[in-house]
Each structure stands twice: as structure tokens, then as C-alpha cells.
Enzyme design. Structure first.
Site: not given
Length: 358
Positions: A246, A175, A313, A266
Site C-alpha cells: 500500500g 541497516w 542531501n 526526513h
């Protein structure tokens, strides 16, 4: 009689001058990966970054604690891969980092891929040893690769505190280089209260508060992930980022205007995706939305090849797969979201936005 030309027999034998260049390149692909992985693991790029003048193989081998012969071969390969520059000085060969190596392969760089490379080398690479089994069996290979059950996917993924931290560092590094692109693919400024579901290291939450100063972000994740994120990634400096602990399949999601699911769907089969999106739809305020961040396949499945490999993957590591924009739109529609749009960023990950009208 005219001279016979080698064009191949009727049985399909290749011409004498044929050369399977592409196939040979693919066969050697793992050699390239492991060369990069090993150079990073040894700290070659870090040593060169810390040195003002270029260094000799002898100096580098001493600094990283490796044999001179092995270091010389590794440096030669890294030079061939255009990761290192060479310089001639008094009959000696000296080495320095290329610009890309300095930016992405050194631990000190703010956009370093070092942790992502470590995870690829020490986790993904080991799992891919069992790719053939994954294809045959149609399921992930945690048990064979790491000796752990995958009945609970994230118990397997986070099988130790060290492994969990490695995964979070991987996400953080990814990111760092493309998070801004997915967060700004759509104008999210109308959404002031954001919940990053499975927000992990908090890297996307930081991009949100940077790009949209009027928003607050709640990172919703497992208690141990939230604790590690507070300890290693999210300091108290940004008061607009908070945590809610949570399990997103079991516990109530906090109410928000916008939910972000980045690299979440995904991991799961369609049924589980619809289950999670339905929970998000129920919690979402009227007029709110959900942003999916995923690597999108072309609609005809023809590529991109990187995403096709990512989907393999997912077979090795998870219960899920990579999907097309239309497939994600169908999942969103099944959960009640409408007006679905997608944006391609030109980088690894893309953005899909769905709305809750009422």
C-alpha cells in the site's frame, strides 16, 4: 629598527606563512570520494580479497580490466587513503586490503557498504552536481539530474526497476551496520505486533525478529517494493515477517502495537510528516508506540556535520530535511503521541520513541 614580522596588514591580508589547509582538504573531498567509488566499481578490493598472497599492480590491472598506468595511480591513492597495504618483494610493490577494506568494501562481506557506495557514486553524486540550484530554488533536482519529474517523490526515486533495486540495496547495507543499534536503543520487547512502515528491503524487520523473538513484523510498502523485497531480500525462512502492500499516505495501515518509521520523515515537510503520523496514531493500538529512526541534529543546529550534510542531501533529493530530537517530538505531539524520548546510538542513526496512551 626592529625586523618587521608578517602578521597581516590592517586590511586583513593573511600572514605570509598562512596556509588554508582545511579549505584545501574540503576542496579535495570529492576527489577522495570518487577514488573510493572507482576502486569499488572496478572491483579492486574484491580481487585482493579473493587472492591469498598480495598482488602487484600488473596483476590487479589485468584482473579488473584496466590500464596499468591508471591502476598504478589508483592503487597509490588508495594506499595513501589507508584503504590498501603495500608490501615489498624482490623490488616489487604488492598490495593487499586493509582490515576495514576487507570488511566494508568487498561485495562478499555480510556488512559490505559496496551497494551504498554504488548508489552514492551513480545517483547521489550526480544529483549533487546541482546543489547550488537546489539551494537557490529550495527544491530537489531530479529533473535536471535525471530528466524526471519529482511531483511524486517516490516515482522519481524509483524511476526504474534498476534504480529502485539500487536504493533498496543502499538501505539494506546501511541497516546491516547500524540496524541493531536503533532497534535495541529502547526495549521494544513489550510490543509483539510491529509494522515497519516503508520497510523497504526488510533489514530492520530482520533485526526486530532477531532482537525480540516474541514479535512479528509486517512490512508496509508500495507493491513494487514489496515484490522486489520478497524476490531479493526477504526469503520465506522467517515466518514472522510478512508484507502488506500500500501507499502510507493513502491506504489503511495494518493495526499494530508498534510502528517503525525509519528514514521516512526526513523525506517530507512538516505538514506531510504530521499527516503520516496522524494516520499511524489512528491505526496504533492503545498503549502502543511509534519508533522514529533518523539522524538527529544537535538542538542548537551546530552538528553533527554528517547530519548537516545529510540535510543538504534531503534538499537535493527529497522534500524534507534532517531535524533535532525536539523537532521530531513536536511532530509526534501534533499527531497525538506523548511521552516522547530519544536515544543517541553513537552511529549514523538515532531513535525517537513516542507513545499512544489511550
Amino acid at each position: 629598527m626592529a625586523e618587521h614580522q608578517e602578521t597581516g596588514s590592517s586590511e586583513g591580508t593573511p600572514a605570509a606563512d598562512a596556509y588554508p589547509r582545511k579549505i584545501l582538504e574540503y576542496m579535495e573531498g570529492f576527489l577522495i570520494s570518487k577514488t573510493l567509488f572507482s576502486a569499488c566499481e572496478l572491483g579492486v578490493f574484491d580481487v585482493l580479497q579473493a587472492s591469498e598472497p598480495p598482488l602487484s599492480a600488473e596483476e590487479i590491472s589485468q584482473a579488473v580490466g584496466a590500464s596499468l598506468d591508471g591502476t598504478q595511480r589508483l592503487l597509490a591513492a588508495c594506499t595513501g587513503l589507508q584503504l590498501l597495504n603495500t608490501h615489498q618483494e624482490n623490488r616489487r610493490v604488492l598490495y593487499s586490503n586493509t582490515e576495514q577494506a576487507s570488511v566494508y568494501l568487498t561485495r562478499s562481506s555480510p556488512v559490505s557498504l559496496y551497494e551504498s557506495i554504488q548508489y552514492s557514486s551513480r545517483t547521489i553524486y550526480l544529483g549533487w552536481h546541482y546543489l547550488t540550484d537546489a539551494v537557490r530554488e529550495g527544491r530537489n533536482q531530479y529533473e535536471k539530474a535525471f530528466g524526471v519529474s519529482s511531483n511524486d517523490l517516490f516515482e522519481a526515486l524509483y524511476r526504474s526497476d534498476e534504480e529502485m533495486l539500487k536504493f533498496m540495496q543502499l538501505m539494506n547495507s546501511i541497516w546491516n551496520i547500524c540496524g541493531k543499534d536503533v532497534i535495541t536503543a529502547f526495549d521494544l520487547s513489550p510490543f509483539n505486533i510491529i509494522c515497519d512502515v516503508g520497510g523497504c528491503s526488510g533489514a530492520l524487520a530482520k533485526h526486530c525478529t532477531s532482537a525480540y523473538p516474541g514479535c512479528t513484523v509486517t512490512i508496509f510498502d508500495l507493491p513494487k517494493v514489496a515484490h522486489t523485497s520478497r524476490e531479493h531480500f526477504v526469503t520465506g525462512a522467517d515466518q514472522r515477517i510478512s508484507f502488506h502492500e500500500g501507499d502510507f499516505f493513502k491506504d489503511t495501515l495494518p493495526e499494530a502495537d508498534l510502528y517503525i518509521l525509519a528514514r521516512i520523515l526526513h523525506d517530507w515537510k512538516d505538514e506531510r510528516c504530521i499527516e503520516l503520523l496522524s494516520r499511524v496514531y489512528k491505526a496504533c493500538k492503545p498503549g502502543g508506540a511509534v519508533l522514529l529512526v533518523e539522524a538527529l541534529l544537535h538542538e542548537d543546529g551546530s552538528g553533527p556535520v554528517t547530519v548537516q550534510l545529510f540535510s543538504l542531501n534531503m534538499l537535493v533529493q527529497t522534500e524534507g530535511r534532517e531535524r533535532t530530537a525536539a523537532q521530531y517530538a513536536a511532530l509526534l505531539a501534533a499527531a497525538g503521541f506523548t511521552g516522547v524520548q530519544h536515544r543517541l546510538t553513537g552511529k549514523i542513526y538515532d531513535a525517537v520513541l513516542g507513545h499512544k496512551v489511550t
